[in-house]
Scaffold this active site. Structure first.
Site, PDB file in Angstrom:
ATOM      1  N   GLY A 177      68.519  -7.695  90.356  1.00  0.00           N
ATOM      2  CA  GLY A 177      67.178  -8.296  90.610  1.00  0.00           C
ATOM      3  C   GLY A 177      66.335  -8.389  89.450  1.00  0.00           C
ATOM      4  O   GLY A 177      66.059  -7.296  88.928  1.00  0.00           O
ATOM      5  N   ALA A 215      60.234  -9.224  89.520  1.00  0.00           N
ATOM      6  CA  ALA A 215      59.134  -8.149  89.330  1.00  0.00           C
ATOM      7  C   ALA A 215      59.347  -6.691  89.205  1.00  0.00           C
ATOM      8  O   ALA A 215      59.428  -6.112  87.939  1.00  0.00           O
ATOM      9  CB  ALA A 215      57.860  -8.271  90.471  1.00  0.00           C
ATOM     10  N   CYS A 274      54.133 -15.211  92.040  1.00  0.00           N
ATOM     11  CA  CYS A 274      52.855 -15.299  92.754  1.00  0.00           C
ATOM     12  C   CYS A 274      52.236 -16.775  92.227  1.00  0.00           C
ATOM     13  O   CYS A 274      51.310 -17.133  92.831  1.00  0.00           O
ATOM     14  CB  CYS A 274      51.901 -14.230  91.998  1.00  0.00           C
ATOM     15  SG  CYS A 274      52.746 -12.534  92.588  1.00  0.00           S
ATOM     16  N   GLY A 324      64.346  -7.701  96.078  1.00  0.00           N
ATOM     17  CA  GLY A 324      62.911  -8.407  96.839  1.00  0.00           C
ATOM     18  C   GLY A 324      63.262  -8.578  98.276  1.00  0.00           C
ATOM     19  O   GLY A 324      63.880  -7.911  98.998  1.00  0.00           O
ATOM     20  N   PRO A 371      71.896   9.671  95.175  1.00  0.00           N
ATOM     21  CA  PRO A 371      70.880  10.169  94.047  1.00  0.00           C
ATOM     22  C   PRO A 371      71.111   9.311  92.760  1.00  0.00           C
ATOM     23  O   PRO A 371      70.397   9.283  91.771  1.00  0.00           O
ATOM     24  CB  PRO A 371      71.538  11.601  93.737  1.00  0.00           C
ATOM     25  CG  PRO A 371      72.654  11.962  94.472  1.00  0.00           C
ATOM     26  CD  PRO A 371      72.507  10.844  95.490  1.00  0.00           C
ATOM     27  N   GLY A 373      60.226  -1.931  94.835  1.00  0.00           N
ATOM     28  CA  GLY A 373      59.805  -3.520  95.368  1.00  0.00           C
ATOM     29  C   GLY A 373      59.889  -3.819  96.501  1.00  0.00           C
ATOM     30  O   GLY A 373      59.774  -2.985  97.452  1.00  0.00           O
ATOM     31  N   TYR A 376      25.012  -3.342  85.477  1.00  0.00           N
ATOM     32  CA  TYR A 376      24.071  -4.277  86.017  1.00  0.00           C
ATOM     33  C   TYR A 376      23.257  -5.161  84.896  1.00  0.00           C
ATOM     34  O   TYR A 376      22.922  -4.552  84.008  1.00  0.00           O
ATOM     35  CB  TYR A 376      23.034  -3.604  87.085  1.00  0.00           C
ATOM     36  CG  TYR A 376      21.776  -4.589  87.278  1.00  0.00           C
ATOM     37  CD1 TYR A 376      22.060  -5.766  88.021  1.00  0.00           C
ATOM     38  CD2 TYR A 376      20.563  -4.301  86.693  1.00  0.00           C
ATOM     39  CE1 TYR A 376      20.844  -6.484  88.200  1.00  0.00           C
ATOM     40  CE2 TYR A 376      19.506  -5.075  87.114  1.00  0.00           C
ATOM     41  CZ  TYR A 376      19.598  -6.403  87.840  1.00  0.00           C
ATOM     42  OH  TYR A 376      18.570  -7.024  87.729  1.00  0.00           O
TER      43      TYR A 376
END
Ligand code: FAD
Length: 553
Positions: free
Chosen positions: A7, A10, A42, A112, A275, A281, A425
């Site tokens: 994959g 991301a 995204c 994913g 292991p 993800g 502020y």
């Protein structure tokens, strides 16, 4: 050390880059089934709408990634089987159909999640789309360009559904959204989602809540969508966005422990039940950072962090993932809807005794141009005042306030900490009391007994109670413009001289527009010996939420 990563987006690309930064000698192979690596999934909805180009979405190409990180990137290469015992992966190269085996010392899985495709009649029609990859987005763009559809049906009112809806609208389509639940955007509660739903309708979206699409009937020109109440909607294209499921068949076949949802179980170091195999993800189960319970929270931030953490551990660094809290944000035209931590139903199912406050406020000093309104709903634990979660719906500045509250949730801060936060502020940016400070004050007032509150959904019972008075302290003009039938009106500024009109033996349920003036009224009433409560979120929240109680279309 030889590391294979399955994959290349991301979590996978993040793991690969970190591995190389930590170990210049390691042999790193990145297997990606598709044609692209490290692309911005995204951004796909914005690519459909033309806000960004396809090229902008590809953060790295295989060549640039190879050049920068010296990683053996193999696109169009799918890992089809893992032999965990012999530490090897069977790979299929779809560019030539060849299959080969590759051994590893450590394996990282970041496959994913895949969009859920409900098995309903007509779902395989070519005009029914899902959105996960660049080719998926290309198909939608090409269909719109070639066929100039007038109407799109989006099934599912989550993040991907709404972002896609917005972008199809920008292309000139009329959009209908069908959502099975009683509100859109699952991380929000009914009342905060109601604000988004009202905005969607204002923007022209046809919204069908509490309905499921049962079947699709494609004809030559249109697709008829039959809902569970037998309504038939028509559109020229359909986008399915009903959620995702972990893409973990390969992990299950290899015997790795998964949960009932199919998400791979990992420990804090992102190690699976084997292991030598790590997973990150959207494919993994995480710990909910607030409740400590197992959860599934597929988001880009966690995937990237987990990729990095898996790499750290492979290279012998102590690094742990301490859970996800589900911070997410969505833009729909000029509205942002953000959330973090627990919502009401999550708090309830975790058995946490919590309460909530609503603050409706301007993004910055109202006298400085451009201030926009936002509604902040914050959940807190009753006994400690600990901030459990927040939902913010509004214009500019909504993201900043939700992020601040995300930090509060993560660090187990209380309402008292919020009152003390010293934030930047100046009039163009905030107010001297930032909205997040105000959230702290509102909760503090409840925790210290200065005010008690009631909620919009209790109003029918209050109206039916002869020992209760529903009191509206807005101005006469505001009251005349719209009120809750059965509410008495005494404007706040006349309340002191008109206290004699109220029966002290009854409980007074006070409301104003947002909850602020009615809080002042409650302070006057309490100090004059009345028993009173303040409507959380005020008339605006009541009006917005009750609009969404009935059938919707
Ligand atoms: P992915 O990034 O999906 O990468 C998995 C990759 O693995 C895929 O490219 C797949 O082809 C490949 N693969 C799978 N199996 C194999 C195999 N056997 N062999 C080889 N390769 C394989 N999250 C946010 O936080 N904010 C947002 O605004 C947001 N918007 C989104 C919008 C859309 C349209 C979509 C689809 C997702 C969005 N997300 C968003 C979610 C976010 O993209 C994911 O959480 C994140 O990409 C998960 O990373 P991942 O590495 O687990 O999986």
């Amino acid at each position: 050390m030889k590391i294979i990563i399955v994959g290349g987006v991301a979590g996978g690309a993040s793991a690969a880059a970190r591995l190389r930064r930590l170990d210049e000698e390691a042999e790193i192979i990145l297997l990606e089934r598709g044609g692209f690596i490290s692309f911005a999934n995204c951004g796909l909805p914005y690519y459909i709408g033309g806000e960004t180009s396809g090229a902008d979405l590809t953060v790295q190409t295989p060549e640039s990634f190879r050049a920068r990180f010296n990683v053996d990137v193999r696109t169009l290469n799918e890992a089809v089987e893992i032999d965990a015992e012999n530490k090897s992966v069977l790979v299929r190269d779809s560019s030539n159909g060849r299959e080969y085996r590759e051994n590893y010392d450590k394996l990282v899985l970041s496959p994913g999640a895949e969009p859920v495709r409900p098995q309903i009649k007509g779902v395989d029609d070519r005009r029914v789309f899902t959105l996960r990859t660049i080719p998926d987005a290309d198909k939608i763009r090409a269909f719109v360009e070639e066929n100039s559809p007038k109407r799109a049906l989006v099934v599912g009112g989550g993040f991907v559904g709404l972002e896609t809806a917005e972008n199809l609208m920008k292309l000139g389509l009329e959009v209908t959204i069908v959502e099975f639940a009683d509100h859109i955007i699952a991380p929000l509660d009914f009342d905060t989602a109601a604000e988004v739903q009202n905005y969607l309708r204002l923007k022209g979206v046809n919204l069908w809540l509490r309905r499921a699409v049962k079947a699709l009937y494609p004809t030559k020109k249109i697709i008829g969508a039959e809902l569970d109440d037998r309504t038939v909607l028509e559109a020229e294209m359909v986008v399915l966005a009903v959620g995702v499921r972990p893409d973990t068949e390969i992990a299950k076949k290899a015997g790795l422990a998964t949960n009932e949802r199919g998400a791979i179980k990992v420990d804090g170091r992102m190690r699976t039940s084997d292991p030598n195999i790590y997973a990150v993800g959207d494919a993994v189960a995480v710990t909910n950072a607030v409740t400590g319970k197992e959860a599934y929270i597929p988001l880009a931030g966690p995937a990237n962090k987990q990729g990095r953490i898996a790499a750290d551990n492979i290279c012998g660094l102590e690094s742990a993932y301490n859970g996800s809290q589900g911070s997410g944000i969505l833009k729909f035209f000029d509205l942002a809807a953000a959330s973090t931590g627990l919502n009401e139903s999550a708090a309830k199912s975790a058995g946490i005794d919590c309460d909530k406050v609503y603050v409706r406020t301007a993004s910055h000093a109202p006298y400085y141009p451009g201030a926009e309104q936002m509604l902040i709903k914050t959940l807190f634990e009753k006994k400690s005042g600990r901030i459990l979660g927040a939902q913010v719906v509004g214009g500019s500045g909504a993201d900043k306030r939700c992020d601040l509250l995300a930090v509060a949730v993560r660090n187990k801060l209380t309402a008292f900490d919020l009152t003390e936060m010293e934030l930047c502020y100046a009039p163009p940016f905030s107010s001297a009391k930032d909205p997040v400070n105000v959230v702290g004050f509102a909760i503090e007032n409840i925790l210290t007994g200065k005010v008690r509150q009631f909620h919009w959904n209790e109003i029918p019972a209050i109206l039916a109670n002869e020992n209760a008075i529903l009191l509206d302290v807005r101005t006469e003009a505001e009251y005349a413009a719209g009120n809750i039938a059965g509410a008495r009106n005494i404007p706040l500024d006349n309340l002191r001289e008109r206290l004699g009109e109220l029966d002290k033996s009854k409980t007074i349920y006070v409301h104003c527009r947002s909850g602020q003036r009615s809080y002042l009224a409650c302070r006057i009433l309490t100090q004059n010996g009345f028993d009173c409560l303040n409507l959380a979120g005020g008339y605006l929240l009541y009006e917005s939420a009750t609009k969404n109680l009935g059938p919707n279309e």
